[in-house]
Scaffold this motif. Structure first.
Motif, PDB file in Angstrom:
ATOM      1  N   MET A   1       0.851  -1.193   0.000  1.00  0.00           N
ATOM      2  CA  MET A   1       0.000   0.000   0.000  1.00  0.00           C
ATOM      3  C   MET A   1       0.881   1.236   0.000  1.00  0.00           C
ATOM      4  SD  MET A   1      -2.899   1.447  -0.028  1.00  0.00           S
ATOM      5  CE  MET A   1      -4.321   0.571   0.492  1.00  0.00           C
ATOM      6  N   PHE A   2       0.574   2.149  -0.891  1.00  0.00           N
ATOM      7  CA  PHE A   2       1.318   3.402  -0.984  1.00  0.00           C
ATOM      8  C   PHE A   2       0.815   4.380   0.064  1.00  0.00           C
ATOM      9  CE2 PHE A   2       1.187   1.746  -5.391  1.00  0.00           C
ATOM     10  CZ  PHE A   2       2.535   1.462  -5.510  1.00  0.00           C
ATOM     11  N   LYS A   3       1.703   5.217   0.558  1.00  0.00           N
ATOM     12  CA  LYS A   3       1.341   6.183   1.585  1.00  0.00           C
ATOM     13  C   LYS A   3       1.480   7.611   1.076  1.00  0.00           C
ATOM     14  CE  LYS A   3       2.349   3.021   5.257  1.00  0.00           C
ATOM     15  NZ  LYS A   3       3.061   2.732   6.477  1.00  0.00           N
ATOM     16  N   TYR A   4       1.315   7.796  -0.214  1.00  0.00           N
ATOM     17  CA  TYR A   4       1.367   9.123  -0.816  1.00  0.00           C
ATOM     18  C   TYR A   4      -0.018   9.765  -0.747  1.00  0.00           C
ATOM     19  CZ  TYR A   4       5.814   7.656  -2.816  1.00  0.00           C
ATOM     20  OH  TYR A   4       7.094   7.216  -2.988  1.00  0.00           O
ATOM     21  N   GLU A   5      -0.014  11.083  -0.626  1.00  0.00           N
ATOM     22  CA  GLU A   5      -1.279  11.823  -0.649  1.00  0.00           C
ATOM     23  C   GLU A   5      -1.935  11.652  -2.020  1.00  0.00           C
ATOM     24  OE1 GLU A   5      -2.790  16.148   0.673  1.00  0.00           O
ATOM     25  OE2 GLU A   5      -1.150  16.168  -0.756  1.00  0.00           O
ATOM     26  N   ILE A   6      -3.243  11.499  -2.028  1.00  0.00           N
ATOM     27  CA  ILE A   6      -4.035  11.427  -3.259  1.00  0.00           C
ATOM     28  C   ILE A   6      -5.084  12.520  -3.201  1.00  0.00           C
ATOM     29  CG2 ILE A   6      -5.668  10.044  -4.614  1.00  0.00           C
ATOM     30  CD1 ILE A   6      -4.228   7.546  -3.508  1.00  0.00           C
ATOM     31  N   ILE A   7      -5.173  13.294  -4.267  1.00  0.00           N
ATOM     32  CA  ILE A   7      -6.195  14.324  -4.376  1.00  0.00           C
ATOM     33  C   ILE A   7      -7.221  13.827  -5.387  1.00  0.00           C
ATOM     34  CG2 ILE A   7      -6.685  16.699  -5.056  1.00  0.00           C
ATOM     35  CD1 ILE A   7      -3.750  17.326  -4.261  1.00  0.00           C
ATOM     36  N   LEU A   8      -8.466  13.833  -5.007  1.00  0.00           N
ATOM     37  CA  LEU A   8      -9.561  13.326  -5.843  1.00  0.00           C
ATOM     38  C   LEU A   8     -10.559  14.443  -6.079  1.00  0.00           C
ATOM     39  CD1 LEU A   8     -10.947  10.791  -7.112  1.00  0.00           C
ATOM     40  CD2 LEU A   8     -12.062  10.479  -4.912  1.00  0.00           C
ATOM     41  N   TYR A   9     -10.911  14.681  -7.344  1.00  0.00           N
ATOM     42  CA  TYR A   9     -11.865  15.741  -7.657  1.00  0.00           C
ATOM     43  C   TYR A   9     -12.613  15.427  -8.951  1.00  0.00           C
ATOM     44  CZ  TYR A   9      -8.126  17.296 -10.801  1.00  0.00           C
ATOM     45  OH  TYR A   9      -7.158  17.341 -11.768  1.00  0.00           O
ATOM     46  N   TRP A  10     -13.740  16.089  -9.134  1.00  0.00           N
ATOM     47  CA  TRP A  10     -14.528  15.966 -10.353  1.00  0.00           C
ATOM     48  C   TRP A  10     -14.018  16.978 -11.366  1.00  0.00           C
ATOM     49  CZ3 TRP A  10     -17.538  12.900 -12.979  1.00  0.00           C
ATOM     50  CH2 TRP A  10     -18.258  13.413 -14.058  1.00  0.00           C
ATOM     51  N   SER A  11     -13.831  16.562 -12.620  1.00  0.00           N
ATOM     52  CA  SER A  11     -13.412  17.443 -13.700  1.00  0.00           C
ATOM     53  C   SER A  11     -14.562  17.603 -14.684  1.00  0.00           C
ATOM     54  CB  SER A  11     -12.195  16.854 -14.419  1.00  0.00           C
ATOM     55  OG  SER A  11     -11.924  17.580 -15.610  1.00  0.00           O
ATOM     56  N   ASN A  12     -15.085  18.820 -14.772  1.00  0.00           N
ATOM     57  CA  ASN A  12     -16.139  19.091 -15.762  1.00  0.00           C
ATOM     58  C   ASN A  12     -15.603  18.910 -17.177  1.00  0.00           C
ATOM     59  OD1 ASN A  12     -18.244  19.682 -13.987  1.00  0.00           O
ATOM     60  ND2 ASN A  12     -17.565  21.793 -13.758  1.00  0.00           N
ATOM     61  N   GLU A  13     -14.359  19.310 -17.390  1.00  0.00           N
ATOM     62  CA  GLU A  13     -13.754  19.210 -18.719  1.00  0.00           C
ATOM     63  C   GLU A  13     -13.671  17.756 -19.191  1.00  0.00           C
ATOM     64  OE1 GLU A  13      -9.484  20.168 -20.855  1.00  0.00           O
ATOM     65  OE2 GLU A  13     -10.050  21.266 -19.045  1.00  0.00           O
ATOM     66  N   ASP A  14     -13.241  16.873 -18.284  1.00  0.00           N
ATOM     67  CA  ASP A  14     -13.088  15.458 -18.636  1.00  0.00           C
ATOM     68  C   ASP A  14     -14.347  14.640 -18.391  1.00  0.00           C
ATOM     69  OD1 ASP A  14     -10.354  15.826 -19.285  1.00  0.00           O
ATOM     70  OD2 ASP A  14      -9.841  15.691 -17.151  1.00  0.00           O
ATOM     71  N   GLU A  15     -15.296  15.228 -17.667  1.00  0.00           N
ATOM     72  CA  GLU A  15     -16.509  14.531 -17.266  1.00  0.00           C
ATOM     73  C   GLU A  15     -16.169  13.215 -16.572  1.00  0.00           C
ATOM     74  OE1 GLU A  15     -19.340  14.254 -20.451  1.00  0.00           O
ATOM     75  OE2 GLU A  15     -19.420  16.427 -20.679  1.00  0.00           O
ATOM     76  N   ALA A  16     -15.235  13.327 -15.613  1.00  0.00           N
ATOM     77  CA  ALA A  16     -14.777  12.149 -14.876  1.00  0.00           C
ATOM     78  C   ALA A  16     -14.169  12.608 -13.554  1.00  0.00           C
ATOM     79  CB  ALA A  16     -13.729  11.392 -15.682  1.00  0.00           C
ATOM     80  N   PHE A  17     -14.043  11.664 -12.627  1.00  0.00           N
ATOM     81  CA  PHE A  17     -13.289  11.926 -11.406  1.00  0.00           C
ATOM     82  C   PHE A  17     -11.814  11.775 -11.738  1.00  0.00           C
ATOM     83  CE2 PHE A  17     -17.377  11.073  -9.518  1.00  0.00           C
ATOM     84  CZ  PHE A  17     -17.420  11.997  -8.490  1.00  0.00           C
ATOM     85  N   VAL A  18     -11.007  12.681 -11.222  1.00  0.00           N
ATOM     86  CA  VAL A  18      -9.564  12.663 -11.442  1.00  0.00           C
ATOM     87  C   VAL A  18      -8.882  12.461 -10.094  1.00  0.00           C
ATOM     88  CG1 VAL A  18      -7.571  13.991 -12.240  1.00  0.00           C
ATOM     89  CG2 VAL A  18      -9.764  14.189 -13.441  1.00  0.00           C
ATOM     90  N   ALA A  19      -7.888  11.597 -10.073  1.00  0.00           N
ATOM     91  CA  ALA A  19      -7.081  11.363  -8.880  1.00  0.00           C
ATOM     92  C   ALA A  19      -5.639  11.715  -9.229  1.00  0.00           C
ATOM     93  CB  ALA A  19      -7.181   9.908  -8.440  1.00  0.00           C
TER      94      ALA A  19
END
Length: 70
Positions: A1-19
């Motif tokens: 398991m990695f212990k790096y920070e992950i930022i998760l958000y919705w992208s209107n441009e991509d119409e997808a969740f981005v991590a």
């Protein structure tokens, strides 16, 4: 398991969740839902680290703390 920070958000441009894994420059993934984006970023992080090692590049140690505030 990695212990790096992950930022998760919705992208209107991509119409997808981005991590993003900001401690691994350029390491990003997306998915139609949050769970898929998180699974995909785990694969991307594994690939990023494996590739950096293959090329003899340094792999940063996880900071283990929040990098940014929204």
């Amino acid at each position: 398991m990695f212990k790096y920070e992950i930022i998760l958000y919705w992208s209107n441009e991509d119409e997808a969740f981005v991590a993003e894994a900001p401690e691994l420059p350029g390491c990003m993934a997306h998915g139609a839902d949050q769970e898929t984006a998180l699974e995909n970023i785990k694969d991307a992080m594994r690939f990023w680290i494996d590739r950096a090692r293959e090329l003899g590049r340094p792999v940063p140690e996880p900071k283990g703390e929040r990098l940014m505030l929204a």
